[in-house]
Design an enzyme around this catalytic site. Structure first.
Site, PDB file in Angstrom:
ATOM      1  N   CYS A 133      -7.612  33.436 -34.641  1.00  0.00           N
ATOM      2  CA  CYS A 133      -8.813  33.914 -35.308  1.00  0.00           C
ATOM      3  C   CYS A 133      -9.277  32.792 -36.221  1.00  0.00           C
ATOM      4  O   CYS A 133      -8.736  31.705 -36.207  1.00  0.00           O
ATOM      5  CB  CYS A 133      -8.483  35.156 -36.104  1.00  0.00           C
ATOM      6  SG  CYS A 133      -7.431  36.310 -35.206  1.00  0.00           S
ATOM      7  N   ARG A 150     -13.713  30.686 -32.159  1.00  0.00           N
ATOM      8  CA  ARG A 150     -12.273  30.966 -32.162  1.00  0.00           C
ATOM      9  C   ARG A 150     -11.949  32.433 -31.923  1.00  0.00           C
ATOM     10  O   ARG A 150     -10.803  32.788 -31.711  1.00  0.00           O
ATOM     11  CB  ARG A 150     -11.670  30.570 -33.509  1.00  0.00           C
ATOM     12  CG  ARG A 150     -11.602  29.097 -33.711  1.00  0.00           C
ATOM     13  CD  ARG A 150     -10.863  28.825 -34.981  1.00  0.00           C
ATOM     14  NE  ARG A 150      -9.522  29.364 -34.946  1.00  0.00           N
ATOM     15  CZ  ARG A 150      -8.435  28.672 -34.678  1.00  0.00           C
ATOM     16  NH1 ARG A 150      -8.541  27.397 -34.423  1.00  0.00           N
ATOM     17  NH2 ARG A 150      -7.255  29.248 -34.684  1.00  0.00           N
ATOM     18  N   TRP A 175      -9.811  37.574 -33.233  1.00  0.00           N
ATOM     19  CA  TRP A 175      -9.518  37.615 -31.792  1.00  0.00           C
ATOM     20  C   TRP A 175      -8.290  38.505 -31.713  1.00  0.00           C
ATOM     21  O   TRP A 175      -7.195  38.098 -32.068  1.00  0.00           O
ATOM     22  CB  TRP A 175      -9.239  36.203 -31.289  1.00  0.00           C
ATOM     23  CG  TRP A 175      -8.762  36.120 -29.876  1.00  0.00           C
ATOM     24  CD1 TRP A 175      -7.472  36.114 -29.447  1.00  0.00           C
ATOM     25  CD2 TRP A 175      -9.571  35.995 -28.710  1.00  0.00           C
ATOM     26  NE1 TRP A 175      -7.431  35.997 -28.085  1.00  0.00           N
ATOM     27  CE2 TRP A 175      -8.694  35.912 -27.606  1.00  0.00           C
ATOM     28  CE3 TRP A 175     -10.942  35.934 -28.466  1.00  0.00           C
ATOM     29  CZ2 TRP A 175      -9.162  35.785 -26.300  1.00  0.00           C
ATOM     30  CZ3 TRP A 175     -11.394  35.797 -27.174  1.00  0.00           C
ATOM     31  CH2 TRP A 175     -10.511  35.725 -26.106  1.00  0.00           C
ATOM     32  N   ASN A 200      -4.212  34.777 -39.734  1.00  0.00           N
ATOM     33  CA  ASN A 200      -4.180  34.286 -38.352  1.00  0.00           C
ATOM     34  C   ASN A 200      -2.726  34.212 -37.943  1.00  0.00           C
ATOM     35  O   ASN A 200      -1.901  33.776 -38.757  1.00  0.00           O
ATOM     36  CB  ASN A 200      -4.733  32.863 -38.249  1.00  0.00           C
ATOM     37  CG  ASN A 200      -6.229  32.823 -38.321  1.00  0.00           C
ATOM     38  OD1 ASN A 200      -6.873  33.847 -38.427  1.00  0.00           O
ATOM     39  ND2 ASN A 200      -6.781  31.622 -38.280  1.00  0.00           N
ATOM     40  N   GLY A 201      -2.428  34.551 -36.710  1.00  0.00           N
ATOM     41  CA  GLY A 201      -1.051  34.451 -36.234  1.00  0.00           C
ATOM     42  C   GLY A 201      -0.497  35.832 -35.925  1.00  0.00           C
ATOM     43  O   GLY A 201      -1.248  36.796 -35.777  1.00  0.00           O
ATOM     44  N   GLU A 214      -2.196  24.834  -8.308  1.00  0.00           N
ATOM     45  CA  GLU A 214      -2.882  24.871  -9.595  1.00  0.00           C
ATOM     46  C   GLU A 214      -3.396  23.469  -9.976  1.00  0.00           C
ATOM     47  O   GLU A 214      -4.523  23.313 -10.443  1.00  0.00           O
ATOM     48  CB  GLU A 214      -1.942  25.443 -10.673  1.00  0.00           C
ATOM     49  CG  GLU A 214      -2.488  25.456 -12.079  1.00  0.00           C
ATOM     50  CD  GLU A 214      -3.822  26.176 -12.247  1.00  0.00           C
ATOM     51  OE1 GLU A 214      -4.282  26.859 -11.316  1.00  0.00           O
ATOM     52  OE2 GLU A 214      -4.431  26.008 -13.320  1.00  0.00           O
ATOM     53  N   LYS A 261      -7.299  22.489 -10.565  1.00  0.00           N
ATOM     54  CA  LYS A 261      -7.737  21.880 -11.828  1.00  0.00           C
ATOM     55  C   LYS A 261      -8.550  20.635 -11.530  1.00  0.00           C
ATOM     56  O   LYS A 261      -9.615  20.428 -12.077  1.00  0.00           O
ATOM     57  CB  LYS A 261      -6.508  21.504 -12.645  1.00  0.00           C
ATOM     58  CG  LYS A 261      -6.263  21.935 -14.011  1.00  0.00           C
ATOM     59  CD  LYS A 261      -6.544  23.228 -14.585  1.00  0.00           C
ATOM     60  CE  LYS A 261      -7.266  24.260 -13.868  1.00  0.00           C
ATOM     61  NZ  LYS A 261      -7.046  25.632 -14.193  1.00  0.00           N
ATOM     62  N   GLU A 269     -12.024  21.399  -9.706  1.00  0.00           N
ATOM     63  CA  GLU A 269     -13.065  22.104 -10.451  1.00  0.00           C
ATOM     64  C   GLU A 269     -13.706  21.265 -11.541  1.00  0.00           C
ATOM     65  O   GLU A 269     -14.883  21.451 -11.842  1.00  0.00           O
ATOM     66  CB  GLU A 269     -12.556  23.439 -11.014  1.00  0.00           C
ATOM     67  CG  GLU A 269     -11.495  23.342 -12.081  1.00  0.00           C
ATOM     68  CD  GLU A 269     -11.100  24.729 -12.623  1.00  0.00           C
ATOM     69  OE1 GLU A 269      -9.935  24.883 -12.982  1.00  0.00           O
ATOM     70  OE2 GLU A 269     -11.942  25.632 -12.705  1.00  0.00           O
ATOM     71  N   HIS A 286       2.381  19.658  10.334  1.00  0.00           N
ATOM     72  CA  HIS A 286       1.711  20.612  11.219  1.00  0.00           C
ATOM     73  C   HIS A 286       0.192  20.442  11.175  1.00  0.00           C
ATOM     74  O   HIS A 286      -0.542  21.330  11.593  1.00  0.00           O
ATOM     75  CB  HIS A 286       2.124  22.042  10.854  1.00  0.00           C
ATOM     76  CG  HIS A 286       3.602  22.254  10.993  1.00  0.00           C
ATOM     77  ND1 HIS A 286       4.243  22.269  12.205  1.00  0.00           N
ATOM     78  CD2 HIS A 286       4.587  22.388  10.059  1.00  0.00           C
ATOM     79  CE1 HIS A 286       5.546  22.434  12.024  1.00  0.00           C
ATOM     80  NE2 HIS A 286       5.770  22.489  10.721  1.00  0.00           N
ATOM     81  N   LYS A 324     -16.981  30.913 -17.038  1.00  0.00           N
ATOM     82  CA  LYS A 324     -15.662  31.224 -17.600  1.00  0.00           C
ATOM     83  C   LYS A 324     -15.192  32.609 -17.188  1.00  0.00           C
ATOM     84  O   LYS A 324     -14.023  32.829 -16.949  1.00  0.00           O
ATOM     85  CB  LYS A 324     -15.725  31.114 -19.137  1.00  0.00           C
ATOM     86  CG  LYS A 324     -14.399  31.326 -19.824  1.00  0.00           C
ATOM     87  CD  LYS A 324     -13.431  30.192 -19.513  1.00  0.00           C
ATOM     88  CE  LYS A 324     -12.027  30.424 -20.027  1.00  0.00           C
ATOM     89  NZ  LYS A 324     -11.037  29.578 -19.345  1.00  0.00           N
TER      90      LYS A 324
HETATM   91  C1  F6R Z   1      -9.735  28.018 -13.063  1.00  0.00           C
HETATM   92  C2  F6R Z   1     -10.053  29.308 -13.608  1.00  0.00           C
HETATM   93  C3  F6R Z   1     -10.350  30.407 -12.682  1.00  0.00           C
HETATM   94  C4  F6R Z   1      -9.857  31.732 -13.245  1.00  0.00           C
HETATM   95  C5  F6R Z   1     -10.316  32.893 -12.359  1.00  0.00           C
HETATM   96  C6  F6R Z   1      -9.787  34.211 -12.862  1.00  0.00           C
HETATM   97  O1  F6R Z   1      -9.433  27.082 -14.047  1.00  0.00           O
HETATM   98  O2  F6R Z   1     -10.104  29.472 -14.794  1.00  0.00           O
HETATM   99  O3  F6R Z   1      -9.815  30.179 -11.426  1.00  0.00           O
HETATM  100  O4  F6R Z   1      -8.474  31.695 -13.319  1.00  0.00           O
HETATM  101  O5  F6R Z   1     -11.704  32.941 -12.335  1.00  0.00           O
HETATM  102  O6  F6R Z   1     -10.229  34.462 -14.140  1.00  0.00           O
HETATM  103  P1  F6R Z   1      -9.469  35.478 -15.066  1.00  0.00           P
HETATM  104  O7  F6R Z   1      -8.129  34.914 -15.327  1.00  0.00           O
HETATM  105  O8  F6R Z   1     -10.322  35.566 -16.293  1.00  0.00           O
HETATM  106  O9  F6R Z   1      -9.395  36.772 -14.318  1.00  0.00           O
END
Ligand code: F6R
Length: 606
Positions: free
Chosen positions: A2, A27, A74, A100-101, A479, A483, A486, A502, A601
């Site tokens: 937070c 935050r 948060w 916070n925490g 993963e 990363k 994207e 294969h 996001k």
């Molecule tokens: C990649 C990324 C996305 C999310 C996906 C699911 O870096 O962030 O692949 O992981 O859109 O999102 P959440 O976790 O919010 O359901």
């Protein structure tokens, strides 16, 4: 995660607090509040929702007072709501606290206070603090706060005001950032520098177990045991934008650095002093766990990759079959769900449309749902039977980093909890001990950014890149590959290393970059053979291995070592260099790292 701001001086505190909170809204933003001391004592305004709701409620009316504290929340303990918003007060509204925490031992403290007759209004862990100060007050607020913090376990940055001592703001820091801003005839506290940058550039960066007593014209810093300390003044030369990012160039790299804390916060309150898993926030009954016949692990993107690791851990330790699927496929498939099926959904935002639809499908068919999410009060957490939070704090960069490692930690806890409740393993102490060491091991990896930076310079111009691995390393490769693609827009694929021959091997040519993960002891030799296969076709190989497995050096072009760790937990470490590599590759390519093209996001549409 937070935001805290505090003020003492001659100006109107409320205005300065609100302005500071505006700078901290990134935050956390599920509720906000301020408390000031004026002739009415402590006056508080707090509301669920964005800061604008609080501002609207204040309207034109000026809240008098030249000393106060503010908070933007948060949620961790307790849903976002007016009562759960900070500041929290003692019973006679004299003492106000922002925090916070996480107070890990708040439950026994709360029980003790209730026995003594204290009444609680909120579901938060924080509310124990003003009541404890009230309970142990000895006429000296500084000594009392020192006594109270000695009773707290967990992490905290605290801002405290007391109407009986209207000439001071008290600040305490342990494992959660807090700074003191030094003004002329006025002083400030803030969890993050941007909150006070309009007023001062001179700050003390408080260290763990520091306590600061701010008066309008002085700042006294001591340890929480009362010993006086001197801290040097730090002159901030960042602008507001980079200060929001804690001095980092992007939220992504800031969040990569926040991983040790995210992992620690996620696990520490769920492992008790005896080293046993003790997930107090959800009640997974032994009887129920014993009757589960299978688990569907459903999620999207990065969360799906975390789920794949979770599958391996649950199958290994709890001995329950787990089917991991992406939610967009699961919801239109023909899953075998009955009342002994558990669904685990993993979602940072808790709002992903496909994951939510999968959850609803499972519920319709009478299965229970455990949700690993990072957002308290999100749709997925609300609709699930067992909401288990990752305490990673708000993740702002679109590319998920700290949420992913926190998800891995949470899934490991679930696997071990189930294992114990089912009596599937004799002893989980080894892995529990290793779990606790993960934050410092991630910290260790973060000391070697320069190596990854150099490697990024070597590969950033490529158009194709491959990530290979076996077992858990394959899931980490997925993963790492996501990363990279994207945020850098480089075409990238993850392959199970044994599958290369294969088909994919045909794509390996002279100079093709291949990131080869070889962190699984029992698959190490197999992996070295796979690396030789790609090397023989001219690949440029960056290996990732544990420190003790140095054989790899002889066959790869570059190698990144991660600290020793048991195979089952190596994904938490192995992914970190891949995140950093992706970051620097994207940086070299001039990409918009925090907001990559075409991505959002939170994916709330199908
Ligand atoms: C990649 C990324 C996305 C999310 C996906 C699911 O870096 O962030 O692949 O992981 O859109 O999102 P959440 O976790 O919010 O359901």
């Amino acid at each position: 995660m937070c935001g805290i701001v505090g003020y003492i001086g001659n100006r109107n505190a409320a205005n300065i607090l609100i302005e500071g909170l505006e700078k901290l809204e990134y935050r956390g933003y599920d509720s906000a509040g301020i408390a000031v001391i004026n002739e009415n004592g402590v006056e508080v305004k707090k509301h669920k929702g964005r800061l604008s709701v609080l501002k609207d409620s204040l309207g034109e009316k000026v809240l008098e007072g030249t000393i106060g504290i503010g908070h933007t929340r948060w949620a961790t303990h307790g849903e976002p709501s007016d009562v759960n918003a900070h500041p929290h007060l003692n019973s006679n509204n004299a003492i106000a606290v922002v925090h916070n925490g996480i107070i890990e031992n708040y439950i026994p403290l709360k029980e003790e206070l209730i026995e003594k007759g204290y009444e609680f209004k909120s579901d938060t862990d924080t509310e124990v603090i003003p009541h404890l100060i009230d309970c142990y007050y000895n006429g000296n607020i500084i000594e009392t706060v020192q006594k109270v913090v000695s009773m707290l376990e967990g992490s905290y940055a605290l801002g405290i005001i007391d109407s009986n001592n209207p000439d001071m703001v008290i600040a305490v820091r342990k494992d959660s950032p807090l700074v003191v801003g030094i003004g002329e005839g006025e002083n400030f506290i803030a969890s993050d520098i941007p909150a006070i940058l309009n007023h001062t550039r001179k700050v003390y960066l408080l260290e763990n177990n520091d306590m600061a007593v701010l008066r309008a014209d002085s700042v006294e810093i001591m340890k929480t045991d009362g010993t006086k300390v001197n801290r040097e003044i730090f002159n901030v030369n960042w602008n507001v934008e980079s200060a929001e990012k804690g001095g980092y160039d992007h939220f992504m790299i800031k969040e990569i650095h926040e991983q040790p804390k995210a992992i620690k916060d996620t696990i520490s309150s769920r492992i008790n002093r005896m080293g046993q898993i003790d997930i107090k926030d959800i009640t997974l009954e032994k009887e129920y766990i014993r009757n589960i016949n299978k688990i569907y692990m459903v999620s999207c993107g990065t969360a799906y990759h975390a789920g794949l690791v979770g599958k391996v851990l649950i199958e290994k330790y709890a001995k329950i079959p787990v089917i991991a699927e992406v939610a967009s496929e699961f919801r239109y498939g023909n899953p075998f769900i009955d009342e002994n099926t558990l669904m685990i959904v993993v979602s940072q935002s808790g709002e992903t449309a496909d994951t939510l639809a999968a959850l609803r499908l499972a519920k319709e068919r009478k299965a229970k749902v455990l949700a690993v999410t990072n957002v308290v009060g999100s749709s997925i957490s609300r609709e699930s039977d067992y909401p288990l939070y990752t305490w990673a704090g708000p993740e702002i960069a679109v590319a998920s980093t700290k949420a992913y490692t926190a998800q891995l930690a949470a899934l490991a806890l679930i696997a071990l909890d189930m294992a114990v409740k089912r009596g599937a393993v004799e002893d989980v102490s080894e892995i529990v001990n290793e779990l606790k060491l993960l934050p410092e091991k991630v910290e260790e990896i973060l000391k070697h950014l320069d190596e990854m930076k150099k490697m990024a310079e070597e590969v950033y111009k490529t158009e194709d890149i491959f990530f290979i691995g076996r077992g858990l390393d394959y899931y980490v490769a997925m993963e790492g590959s996501l990363k990279l693609k994207e945020i850098s827009y480089i075409h990238s694929e993850a392959m199970a290393a044994g599958e290369l021959k294969h088909g994919t091997l045909a794509l390996i040519d002279k100079g093709t970059p291949v990131i080869a993960l070889a962190t699984q002891d029992k698959l190490y030799d197999k992996m070295l053979s796979n690396i030789k296969e790609v090397k023989a076709r001219g690949a440029y190989v960056i290996g990732v291995a544990k420190e003790s497995n140095r054989e790899i050096e002889k066959i790869v072009d570059r190698v990144i070592y991660i600290p020793e760790v048991m195979d089952e937990l190596s994904p938490v470490l192995a992914v970190v260099p891949l995140q950093i590599l992706a970051y620097y590759v994207a940086l070299n390519r001039g990409c918009d790292i925090d907001k990559p093209r075409n991505l959002a996001k939170s994916v709330t549409v199908e």
